[in-house]
Design a protein around this motif. Sequence first.
Motif, PDB file in Angstrom:
ATOM      1  N   ARG A  31      28.057  25.580  19.628  1.00 56.47           N
ATOM      2  CA  ARG A  31      28.795  26.571  18.847  1.00 56.47           C
ATOM      3  C   ARG A  31      29.808  25.882  17.939  1.00 56.47           C
ATOM      4  N   ARG A  32      30.486  24.875  18.472  1.00 56.10           N
ATOM      5  CA  ARG A  32      31.481  24.146  17.679  1.00 56.10           C
ATOM      6  C   ARG A  32      30.820  23.451  16.496  1.00 56.10           C
ATOM      7  N   ALA A  33      29.666  22.827  16.751  1.00 52.47           N
ATOM      8  CA  ALA A  33      28.955  22.136  15.673  1.00 52.47           C
ATOM      9  C   ALA A  33      28.500  23.121  14.605  1.00 52.47           C
ATOM     10  N   ASN A  34      28.028  24.288  15.032  1.00 51.61           N
ATOM     11  CA  ASN A  34      27.580  25.301  14.074  1.00 51.61           C
ATOM     12  C   ASN A  34      28.735  25.811  13.220  1.00 51.61           C
ATOM     13  N   LEU A  35      29.883  26.033  13.858  1.00 52.62           N
ATOM     14  CA  LEU A  35      31.043  26.516  13.110  1.00 52.62           C
ATOM     15  C   LEU A  35      31.551  25.455  12.140  1.00 52.62           C
ATOM     16  N   ARG A  36      31.556  24.202  12.580  1.00 57.29           N
ATOM     17  CA  ARG A  36      31.977  23.120  11.684  1.00 57.29           C
ATOM     18  C   ARG A  36      31.053  23.015  10.482  1.00 57.29           C
ATOM     19  N   ALA A  37      29.750  23.127  10.744  1.00 61.50           N
ATOM     20  CA  ALA A  37      28.783  23.023   9.654  1.00 61.50           C
ATOM     21  C   ALA A  37      28.917  24.194   8.685  1.00 61.50           C
ATOM     22  N   LYS A  38      29.154  25.373   9.214  1.00 59.48           N
ATOM     23  CA  LYS A  38      29.234  26.559   8.360  1.00 59.48           C
ATOM     24  C   LYS A  38      30.533  26.611   7.572  1.00 59.48           C
ATOM     25  N   PHE A  39      31.656  26.354   8.239  1.00 62.11           N
ATOM     26  CA  PHE A  39      32.954  26.549   7.600  1.00 62.11           C
ATOM     27  C   PHE A  39      33.491  25.297   6.911  1.00 62.11           C
ATOM     28  N   GLY A  40      32.931  24.139   7.210  1.00 64.61           N
ATOM     29  CA  GLY A  40      33.366  22.925   6.533  1.00 64.61           C
ATOM     30  C   GLY A  40      34.860  22.692   6.663  1.00 64.61           C
ATOM     31  N   PRO A  41      35.551  22.442   5.535  1.00 57.70           N
ATOM     32  CA  PRO A  41      36.995  22.164   5.594  1.00 57.70           C
ATOM     33  C   PRO A  41      37.813  23.325   6.144  1.00 57.70           C
ATOM     34  N   GLU A  42      37.278  24.527   6.071  1.00 52.53           N
ATOM     35  CA  GLU A  42      37.996  25.687   6.604  1.00 52.53           C
ATOM     36  C   GLU A  42      38.128  25.589   8.122  1.00 52.53           C
ATOM     37  N   TYR A  43      37.168  24.928   8.769  1.00 54.29           N
ATOM     38  CA  TYR A  43      37.257  24.738  10.223  1.00 54.29           C
ATOM     39  C   TYR A  43      38.491  23.904  10.557  1.00 54.29           C
ATOM     40  N   GLY A  44      38.639  22.770   9.875  1.00 53.06           N
ATOM     41  CA  GLY A  44      39.792  21.909  10.136  1.00 53.06           C
ATOM     42  C   GLY A  44      41.103  22.598   9.823  1.00 53.06           C
ATOM     43  N   ARG A  45      41.132  23.356   8.740  1.00 53.67           N
ATOM     44  CA  ARG A  45      42.353  24.078   8.383  1.00 53.67           C
ATOM     45  C   ARG A  45      42.721  25.088   9.468  1.00 53.67           C
ATOM     46  N   THR A  46      41.717  25.766  10.011  1.00 50.58           N
ATOM     47  CA  THR A  46      41.985  26.780  11.029  1.00 50.58           C
ATOM     48  C   THR A  46      42.431  26.139  12.337  1.00 50.58           C
ATOM     49  N   VAL A  47      41.864  24.973  12.666  1.00 50.62           N
ATOM     50  CA  VAL A  47      42.328  24.240  13.851  1.00 50.62           C
ATOM     51  C   VAL A  47      43.803  23.885  13.691  1.00 50.62           C
ATOM     52  N   GLU A  48      44.151  23.391  12.520  1.00 50.79           N
ATOM     53  CA  GLU A  48      45.550  23.022  12.263  1.00 50.79           C
ATOM     54  C   GLU A  48      46.461  24.245  12.325  1.00 50.79           C
ATOM     55  N   MET A  49      45.978  25.358  11.812  1.00 50.30           N
ATOM     56  CA  MET A  49      46.780  26.580  11.765  1.00 50.30           C
ATOM     57  C   MET A  49      46.985  27.177  13.158  1.00 50.30           C
ATOM     58  N   THR A  50      45.933  27.149  13.990  1.00 53.61           N
ATOM     59  CA  THR A  50      46.008  27.784  15.310  1.00 53.61           C
ATOM     60  C   THR A  50      46.487  26.832  16.400  1.00 53.61           C
ATOM     61  N   GLY A  51      46.323  25.530  16.164  1.00 55.75           N
ATOM     62  CA  GLY A  51      46.808  24.556  17.134  1.00 55.75           C
ATOM     63  C   GLY A  51      45.774  24.022  18.103  1.00 55.75           C
ATOM     64  N   SER A  52      44.554  24.563  18.097  1.00 58.37           N
ATOM     65  CA  SER A  52      43.523  24.051  19.003  1.00 58.37           C
ATOM     66  C   SER A  52      42.147  24.473  18.523  1.00 58.37           C
ATOM     67  N   PRO A  53      41.115  23.648  18.812  1.00 61.56           N
ATOM     68  CA  PRO A  53      39.750  24.033  18.433  1.00 61.56           C
ATOM     69  C   PRO A  53      39.318  25.352  19.066  1.00 61.56           C
ATOM     70  N   ARG A  54      39.700  25.580  20.309  1.00 60.64           N
ATOM     71  CA  ARG A  54      39.274  26.805  20.992  1.00 60.64           C
ATOM     72  C   ARG A  54      39.812  28.041  20.278  1.00 60.64           C
ATOM     73  N   LYS A  55      41.094  28.012  19.928  1.00 61.77           N
ATOM     74  CA  LYS A  55      41.680  29.155  19.229  1.00 61.77           C
ATOM     75  C   LYS A  55      41.090  29.297  17.827  1.00 61.77           C
ATOM     76  N   ALA A  56      40.850  28.156  17.182  1.00 62.90           N
ATOM     77  CA  ALA A  56      40.267  28.196  15.838  1.00 62.90           C
ATOM     78  C   ALA A  56      38.876  28.809  15.866  1.00 62.90           C
ATOM     79  N   GLU A  57      38.086  28.417  16.852  1.00 59.19           N
ATOM     80  CA  GLU A  57      36.727  28.943  16.946  1.00 59.19           C
ATOM     81  C   GLU A  57      36.728  30.438  17.233  1.00 59.19           C
ATOM     82  N   ALA A  58      37.664  30.881  18.055  1.00 56.47           N
ATOM     83  CA  ALA A  58      37.780  32.319  18.318  1.00 56.47           C
ATOM     84  C   ALA A  58      38.144  33.062  17.032  1.00 56.47           C
ATOM     85  N   GLU A  59      39.045  32.480  16.250  1.00 59.94           N
ATOM     86  CA  GLU A  59      39.453  33.088  14.983  1.00 59.94           C
ATOM     87  C   GLU A  59      38.281  33.158  14.004  1.00 59.94           C
TER      88      GLU A  59
END
Length: 202
Positions: A31-59
């Motif tokens: 799931r993480r790989a799919n989200l990274r592939a789909k959202f690209g730089p937006e994935y990293g931005r959301t991780v930074e914004m939420t503070g964790s990959p788990r919260k970013a993926e939920a968002e």
Amino acid sequence: MVTLTPLEVGLALLALVLVAAIAVMIVTNRRRANLRAKFGPEYGRTVEMTGSPRKAEAELQEREKRVAAFTIRPLSPQQADAFTDAWVRVQAQFVDDPQGAVSRADVLLTEVMEVRGYPITDFEQRSADLSVDHPEVVQNYRSAHDIAVRHARGEADTEDLRRAMIHYRALFDDLVHEPVDHRMAPSVSRLRQDDLRGSDPR
């Protein structure tokens, strides 16, 4: 009937727990790989914004669910031509009225989004919605909006407004002329500056 010893029962249960843990890990990583592939730089931005990959993926998954409920539709050729002509006029306006052109570009993009089927909400929600299908250019939208806000406070000059127009152009192209292959398309920094000096962007 085979009778298992307590040790054997314990080992069997441990094996089941390990198998379940491995399965969860595989699903999570996929799931993480799919989200990274789909959202690209937006994935990293959301991780930074939420503070964790788990919260970013939920968002990000929540965004996907929200947008899946929309009826997003492509523009007809007539609509695309009309919006492109409108963009040409906005671009020409920049020469004599940079601030007015940037404001009109923002309004024009909102009109395109509405026709495409995106609900017209506050800026942050619009950005989040756009990130699902346009993750490569949504940051351009945010950057342009930030420049417009700073200019309203007297903190941005004409060159900043020029950059805002280029950022808006990137999203405009993605919304009006889909699909855009961003692996082949020029980056925002390479978009022609003479597009804002009277040349036809089509």
